[in-house]
Design an enzyme around this catalytic site. Structure first.
Site, PDB file in Angstrom:
ATOM      1  N   GLY A  22       0.822  -1.209   0.000  1.00  0.00           N
ATOM      2  CA  GLY A  22       0.000   0.000   0.000  1.00  0.00           C
ATOM      3  C   GLY A  22       0.854   1.256   0.000  1.00  0.00           C
ATOM      4  O   GLY A  22       2.037   1.217   0.315  1.00  0.00           O
ATOM      5  N   HIS A  23       0.235   2.401  -0.340  1.00  0.00           N
ATOM      6  CA  HIS A  23       1.063   3.604  -0.484  1.00  0.00           C
ATOM      7  C   HIS A  23       1.457   4.245   0.842  1.00  0.00           C
ATOM      8  O   HIS A  23       2.276   5.154   0.877  1.00  0.00           O
ATOM      9  CB  HIS A  23       0.427   4.631  -1.420  1.00  0.00           C
ATOM     10  N   LYS A  37      -9.199   4.198 -14.018  1.00  0.00           N
ATOM     11  CA  LYS A  37      -9.129   2.866 -13.417  1.00  0.00           C
ATOM     12  C   LYS A  37      -9.672   1.798 -14.366  1.00  0.00           C
ATOM     13  O   LYS A  37      -9.363   0.628 -14.244  1.00  0.00           O
ATOM     14  CB  LYS A  37      -9.958   2.814 -12.115  1.00  0.00           C
TER      15      LYS A  37
END
Length: 493
Positions: free
Chosen positions: A207-208, A381
């Site tokens: 995850g970021h 997306k």
């Protein structure tokens, strides 16, 4: 019971440490082993906290709406105008793009940032053009920093060669590589440190939220501070609306030292399409990011409501570098853990422990939200998003997309393309040219449908080809408020 649980926790932790050491012992390269050891140190901290926390990480009763002044309207910040020497502020900025994702959900191999989105330009091309334009216009020196993952690093570095003669410096660093763990045994499923063959599913980028640790581990955090940089602007590389905003930058730079804002999260008004996006709340006297994964099941519908939580996080963030260093050095960034369950191809249930970059907002001083126009959130997306950004709804200037002046109303149309359009190659094959969508409100396409050249779509258009049927929309067709169904074949004679 608690004594039993405590022993169980210790057991899990000891087993995990043993397994990680055994994995490290299989690494032949000394440099790689050092990098992996740093990664594993971060993972151990995360795993330790995961074992401590049970149940939802928020107490729903303590959630309040953020105070009025903690989320400023963008217009108020824009009203301050810009100083004559904005280039001095730009020289204290670096742009960070999150570039760890693959294009798999759109049927593409390799990094998502290398998918063409407009006139043969990829996400990465557009980013480079934007920053180069900024540097030329204001005679500034804004570097681009890419946070890659082990999935995207090699392919991205090959491509970077082509920007050698552009007016910007590009740095890269790698996100950590964490081991996926078996849901039952809570042990790594990896058999060795490799990422291919039997270990290809054994690792993940966490995850970021990992940006804080990996940025520091890479040495780039210290390097940018030494170069006089004060803030980074962080965003997802697939958000085409995330350009450097000079008004927000000026707002940050013009605060007095004792009231320096260390973190800005750009939020925007929620629509029905954004019900899953994280939102800002007031929790125990701090601004805090609330993600859907943290919401107790009984309250998920309330979380999705557009009336109670009116805004969501765009993941465009402005973060103070000295503050980031201070928090990292003190190890005081306590990011909520997102437990992401996955089922691998063979049916094995694993979990990934992740964190979100925006969750750190609670740790920074004078943090605030800025409610920005929707145009700053333009993520690609799906192929439905791709259709919008390739169309005449947007015009492009120096790598930035803006809504065409010819569109009468500022909202983007609602586009839903069916599963025949999911993969980019199939999507491109089904459009001889991208339709005119300037007056479109809503488009739904389902089944085996193709579009000829110069098609124009207006109002609400629904095209449904049932199983076994095919619909070819003829070249030059103009569909306004139409439902098309049945079978229509156009074949070369």
């Amino acid at each position: 019971m608690t004594e039993f649980q405590e022993k169980l926790r210790q057991q899990h932790e000891e087993s995990m440490h043993r397994e990680l050491e055994a994995l490290l012992a299989t690494e032949t390269s000394k440099t790689e082993a050092e990098i992996s050891r740093k990664d594993f140190d971060g993972f151990k901290k995360l795993f330790h906290r995961f074992l401590q926390v049970k149940g939802p990480s928020v107490d729903w009763a303590k959630i309040n709406r953020p105070p009025e002044d903690s989320i400023q309207p963008y217009d108020r910040i824009k009203a301050k105008g810009l100083p004559a020497d904005i280039s001095a502020s730009l020289n204290k900025l670096a742009v960070v793009k999150l570039n760890g994702g693959l294009g798999t959900s759109m049927g593409c191999k390799g990094p998502k940032s290398l998918i063409s989105v407009r006139n043969e330009n990829t996400f990465l091309d557009l980013t480079v053009q934007q920053i180069e334009h900024l540097n030329k216009t204001y005679n500034a020196d804004v570097p681009l920093v890419l946070m890659n993952s082990f999935n995207t690093d090699e392919d991205t570095k090959k491509i970077l060669q082509k920007y050698k003669h552009h007016r910007l410096v590009i740095h890269t660093f790698n996100q950590s590589r964490y081991p996926r763990i078996n849901k039952e045994s809570l042990l790594p499923i990896a058999k060795g440190m490799g990422t291919s063959g039997e270990n290809s599913d054994s690792w993940y980028p966490p995850g970021h939220g990992d940006i804080y640790a990996s940025f520091q581990n890479s040495g780039l955090l210290d390097r940018l501070i030494a170069e006089g940089k004060e803030y980074i602007f962080v965003s997802n590389i697939d958000n085409l609306g995330a350009t450097v905003d000079l008004f927000i930058l000026h707002h940050l730079m013009s605060q007095p030292a004792e009231r320096r804002c260390e973190f800005i999260m750009e939020v925007t008004d929620k629509t029905r399409a954004d019900v899953k996006g994280g939102t800002l709340i007031q929790y125990e006297d701090h601004l805090r990011l609330l993600e859907i994964a943290q919401v107790p099941k009984a309250h998920v519908d309330e979380f999705k409501s557009v009336t109670k939580f009116k805004i969501f996080n765009t993941n465009n963030l402005w973060i103070s570098l000295p503050a980031m260093k201070r928090l990292q050095d003190k190890n005081s960034m306590d990011l909520e853990i997102i437990v992401n369950p996955k089922t691998l191809d063979g049916g094995l249930n694993v979990i990934q422990l992740e964190t979100a970059v925006g969750a750190a907002i609670k740790s920074f001083n004078n943090a605030m939200g800025v409610n920005v126009p929707r145009s700053r959130f333009l993520p690609v997306k799906t192929s439905s998003d791709l259709l919008l950004v390739m169309s005449n709804l947007y015009s492009m200037d120096a790598g930035s997309l803006t809504m065409s002046k010819k569109r009468e109303f500022p909202t983007t149309p609602h586009v839903k393309l069916g599963s025949s359009f999911t993969k980019v190659q199939e999507f491109l094959h089904r459009f001889e040219s991208i339709p005119d969508m300037l007056e479109l409100d809503h488009l739904t396409v389902s089944g085996d449908v193709t579009f000829g050249k110069n098609v124009s779509l207006k109002g609400t258009v629904i095209i449904i080809a049932n199983h076994g049927d095919r619909i070819d929309i003829p070249a030059g067709a103009m569909l306004e408020n139409k439902i098309v169904s049945g079978n229509l074949r156009i074949l070369d004679h």
